[in-house]
Structure formats: C-alpha cells, structure tokens
Design an enzyme around this catalytic site. Structure first.
Site, PDB file in Angstrom:
ATOM      1  N   ASP A  12       0.849  -1.195   0.000  1.00 51.94           N
ATOM      2  CA  ASP A  12       0.000   0.000   0.000  1.00 51.94           C
ATOM      3  C   ASP A  12       0.882   1.240   0.000  1.00 51.94           C
ATOM      4  O   ASP A  12       1.794   1.360   0.833  1.00 51.94           O
ATOM      5  CB  ASP A  12      -0.886   0.028   1.258  1.00 51.94           C
ATOM      6  CG  ASP A  12      -1.878  -1.131   1.298  1.00 51.94           C
ATOM      7  OD1 ASP A  12      -2.207  -1.664   0.218  1.00 51.94           O
ATOM      8  OD2 ASP A  12      -2.325  -1.502   2.400  1.00 51.94           O
ATOM      9  N   ALA A  41      -2.074 -11.805   1.907  1.00 52.65           N
ATOM     10  CA  ALA A  41      -1.015 -11.491   2.871  1.00 52.65           C
ATOM     11  C   ALA A  41      -1.619 -11.077   4.213  1.00 52.65           C
ATOM     12  O   ALA A  41      -1.130 -11.489   5.272  1.00 52.65           O
ATOM     13  CB  ALA A  41      -0.127 -10.380   2.318  1.00 52.65           C
ATOM     14  N   ASN A  42      -2.675 -10.277   4.196  1.00 51.09           N
ATOM     15  CA  ASN A  42      -3.307  -9.868   5.461  1.00 51.09           C
ATOM     16  C   ASN A  42      -3.776 -11.092   6.240  1.00 51.09           C
ATOM     17  O   ASN A  42      -3.573 -11.199   7.459  1.00 51.09           O
ATOM     18  CB  ASN A  42      -4.534  -8.981   5.199  1.00 51.09           C
ATOM     19  CG  ASN A  42      -4.167  -7.612   4.669  1.00 51.09           C
ATOM     20  OD1 ASN A  42      -3.016  -7.185   4.762  1.00 51.09           O
ATOM     21  ND2 ASN A  42      -5.140  -6.923   4.100  1.00 51.09           N
ATOM     22  N   GLY A 224     -21.725  -8.886  13.440  1.00 52.40           N
ATOM     23  CA  GLY A 224     -21.135 -10.217  13.570  1.00 52.40           C
ATOM     24  C   GLY A 224     -21.202 -10.994  12.271  1.00 52.40           C
ATOM     25  O   GLY A 224     -20.798 -10.497  11.226  1.00 52.40           O
ATOM     26  N   ASP A 245     -11.418   2.151  12.826  1.00 45.77           N
ATOM     27  CA  ASP A 245     -11.000   1.906  11.436  1.00 45.77           C
ATOM     28  C   ASP A 245     -11.317   0.439  11.115  1.00 45.77           C
ATOM     29  O   ASP A 245     -10.672  -0.460  11.648  1.00 45.77           O
ATOM     30  CB  ASP A 245      -9.492   2.188  11.300  1.00 45.77           C
ATOM     31  CG  ASP A 245      -8.971   1.967   9.886  1.00 45.77           C
ATOM     32  OD1 ASP A 245      -9.756   1.547   9.001  1.00 45.77           O
ATOM     33  OD2 ASP A 245      -7.768   2.198   9.647  1.00 45.77           O
ATOM     34  N   ASP A 251     -10.400  -9.550   6.630  1.00 42.76           N
ATOM     35  CA  ASP A 251      -9.194 -10.394   6.578  1.00 42.76           C
ATOM     36  C   ASP A 251      -8.820 -10.883   7.977  1.00 42.76           C
ATOM     37  O   ASP A 251      -8.356 -12.016   8.138  1.00 42.76           O
ATOM     38  CB  ASP A 251      -8.026  -9.620   5.954  1.00 42.76           C
ATOM     39  CG  ASP A 251      -8.269  -9.330   4.477  1.00 42.76           C
ATOM     40  OD1 ASP A 251      -9.028 -10.092   3.840  1.00 42.76           O
ATOM     41  OD2 ASP A 251      -7.705  -8.347   3.954  1.00 42.76           O
ATOM     42  N   SER A 277      -9.585  -5.770  16.152  1.00 43.78           N
ATOM     43  CA  SER A 277      -8.745  -5.074  15.152  1.00 43.78           C
ATOM     44  C   SER A 277      -9.353  -3.729  14.741  1.00 43.78           C
ATOM     45  O   SER A 277      -8.629  -2.807  14.406  1.00 43.78           O
ATOM     46  CB  SER A 277      -8.528  -5.960  13.917  1.00 43.78           C
ATOM     47  OG  SER A 277      -9.660  -5.930  13.065  1.00 43.78           O
ATOM     48  N   ARG A 280      -8.353  -0.277  16.361  1.00 49.07           N
ATOM     49  CA  ARG A 280      -7.070   0.375  16.059  1.00 49.07           C
ATOM     50  C   ARG A 280      -7.020   0.778  14.591  1.00 49.07           C
ATOM     51  O   ARG A 280      -7.702   0.180  13.759  1.00 49.07           O
ATOM     52  CB  ARG A 280      -5.912  -0.595  16.357  1.00 49.07           C
ATOM     53  CG  ARG A 280      -5.668  -0.812  17.823  1.00 49.07           C
ATOM     54  CD  ARG A 280      -4.485  -1.731  18.045  1.00 49.07           C
ATOM     55  NE  ARG A 280      -4.829  -3.121  17.725  1.00 49.07           N
ATOM     56  CZ  ARG A 280      -5.411  -3.963  18.564  1.00 49.07           C
ATOM     57  NH1 ARG A 280      -5.703  -3.574  19.788  1.00 49.07           N
ATOM     58  NH2 ARG A 280      -5.703  -5.181  18.201  1.00 49.07           N
TER      59      ARG A 280
END
Ligand code: ATP
Length: 297
Positions: A12, A41-42, A224, A245, A251, A277, A280
C-alpha cells in the site's frame, strides 16, 4: 503446517492529500506512508500472529516492493518457500486519503495476476501437509479453481473468501468447498439477490447451499456473522466495540479461522479478533498476537 494461503500480496502506497490534483496539475501532499497488504497477505499475517503455521503461495515482482513483502512475511513467521519472483511489477495499491479520511484506491495486481495453476501444483507437497487451504479472488480465477481441485484430490478443506468480488465466479466450479465467507455486498453480487434484511441474506445463502457449498458464513460488520448450513442458519454476534478503522476487518476474521473444533467456535473467535482489530487504525498494524498484545515494530 496448519494453513496454506494461495493468494495475493500488495504494497500500500498511502498519500495523505489536501486535495486531488486536477488534470495537468502538480500539488504537494503533506504525508506518505507505505504498508504491506493484499488480502492473502493480510490473512496470512493474522493467522501467523495467532500461532498458526502458514505457508504462503504467491507471486511478487522483481522490485523493491517484493523485498518489502518478503521481509514482512519473514518478520511475521510465514513460510516463504513459494513466494515466487516474477519479471513484472509487484502488486501495489496507491491510496489517496483526504483530510476527511475519505480514500480513493487504485489496485495494480502486477505479479499477482501471474500466479498460475502450475505454481500451486509446485507447492503440492507442502499444501498436502496443511489442515486448510485459504483462497481469495485477487489472483486469476483459473488458479482458484485449480487449487479447489487440488484440495479435493488431497482431501483438504477449502475456505474461499470471494473478495474482491468477481461476478464471473462460476458456482459450478466451487461446488463442494467447505467454507464460503463473503461480506454482504459480495453475497449480493454473487447471487444477484437483495441483502437488505437478515431474511434476504438468509435466502441468498440458500442459493449457495443449493449450489453445493457446505458452510456459508456471511460477515455482517458490527452485527457479527450469519452461518448458514444444511440444518439451518444462525447469527453469531460480534462484541460491541468502539470502532475507529474497519479496514481489513474481513481479513482479520478469516485469519482467525484456525482449527477451533467447530464452526460456531471459529466464528466466535473470528468476531472477537476482527472486532478487536477495528479498535485500532491500519490493517496489519491492527492485528494482535494470540495474547492480545501488538507485535513490536
Ligand atoms: P473489510 O472489507 O473492511 O475488510 P468486510 O466488509 O470484508 O471488511 P465486515 O463484514 O465489515 O467485513 O467485517 C468483518 C468482521 O469484522 C465482522 O464479521 C465482525 O466480526 C468484525 N467487525 C467489523 N466491524 C465491526 C464493528 N464495528 N464492531 C465489531 N466488530 C466488527
């Protein structure tokens, strides 16, 4: 090995801008950041941070972005035996973020578009040692179908995350896969059915069950996920959190899909990890380790 991820990687390139330049204009942007991404990759990074042994089958280019991606895989403990160099650019995503946090994103698949069925076949021996094969759609569809066929031959369950959505995805060729994990908009585009209510979503999952997919898990953002299977369907709620965010939440949910014994337990764990996640900023930078802490650096 626990998981083989046959998928994409991207770097990115994030420019923080005051405004987009108009045609022929040059404007100065206040800030720039580079980060590792790509759906494959994530998911690999999330799974590995949670303690899974992950082998990644992917293609990078012959450039500085390839070095960045390889270094990131190694730092996160991912097996890079099948991270193949290609005479092409690496996958990159130039991202422009304005002061209101609105973003515009370009995706250049680069080497990811060259990941071939033969590349997957070359990794057969290591894939055969895995408990799960994970796929997304940032690589050629022929490679996705070939991997599903290999999974069938080897008797290894397949998890397909149909993102970014490919309307030409042939449901006949994904018949028999164990886990299909779309978000709402992907479900809508793949089935051509509305997803405005939970009832609508349930009806759309019936189409996929009818197409021979064993478990459909639709991620529903803060609500959910819905799990649909032959014996019925249920909603498994995500914990309530203060989201800052949500990029990369899907992912994170899939990265947590290690062997939890049963599907409900996996969805609960996926909800917990993805919800954490979104509290953050960032994508991979928002993925915690198994003990809940963040990796250094
Ligand atoms: P993205 O494209 O941003 O990666 P997505 O659209 O693929 O996300 P979502 O359905 O938005 O996926 O989110 C995936 C999972 O993340 C949800 O099933 C849920 O577990 C968790 N999640 C997302 N947003 C929130 C939120 N606001 N609060 C709690 N959990 C969330």
């Amino acid at each position: 090995m626990d998981i083989a991820i046959v998928g994409s990687n991207m770097v990115d390139l994030i420019s923080y801008i005051h405004r987009m330049p108009s045609e022929g204009e040059t404007v100065e942007a206040p800030d720039f950041r580079m980060g590792c991404g790509g759906k494959g990759a994530n998911q690999a990074v999330a799974a590995s941070r949670l303690g899974a042994e992950v082998v990644m089958v992917t293609r990078v280019g012959n450039d500085v972005f390839a070095d960045t991606t390889l270094k990131n895989f190694r730092k996160n403990g991912i097996d890079t035996t099948y991270v193949l160099r290609t005479d092409a650019s690496s996958g990159v995503a130039p991202i422009f973020v304005d002061p209101d946090s609105r973003n515009s994103i370009l995706i250049i698949k680069g080497a990811n578009a060259r990941l071939s069925p033969a590349d997957v076949e070359a990794a057969r021996e290591d894939i055969a040692r895995c408990k799960l094969i994970v796929l997304q759609l940032e690589i050629p569809l022929e490679t996705v179908y070939a991997t599903i066929e290999l999974g069938e031959v080897l008797g290894i369950p397949i998890l397909l995350n149909p993102a970014p959505v490919a309307p030409e995805l042939d449901l006949e060729r994904i018949r028999g896969i164990e886990f299909f994990i779309p978000n709402e908009s992907e479900l809508e585009l793949i089935t051509g059915m509305p997803v405005d209510t939970l009832d609508d979503i349930g009806k759309a999952t019936d189409v996929l069950l009818g197409a021979g997919i064993t478990n459909i898990i639709v991620t529903l953002g803060s609500r959910g996920a819905m799990w649909a299977h032959a014996d019925g369907r249920e909603i498994i709620k995500a914990p309530a959190v203060q989201a800052v965010d949500t990029t990369g939440a899907g992912d994170a949910f899939i990265g947590e899909w290690v062997d939890h014994g049963d599907v409900t337990a996996s969805i609960r764990a996926g909800n917990r990890y993805a919800a954490d996640s979104v509290t953050r900023h960032g994508t991979q930078s928002s993925y915690a380790l198994a003990d809940g802490s963040l990796p250094e650096g």
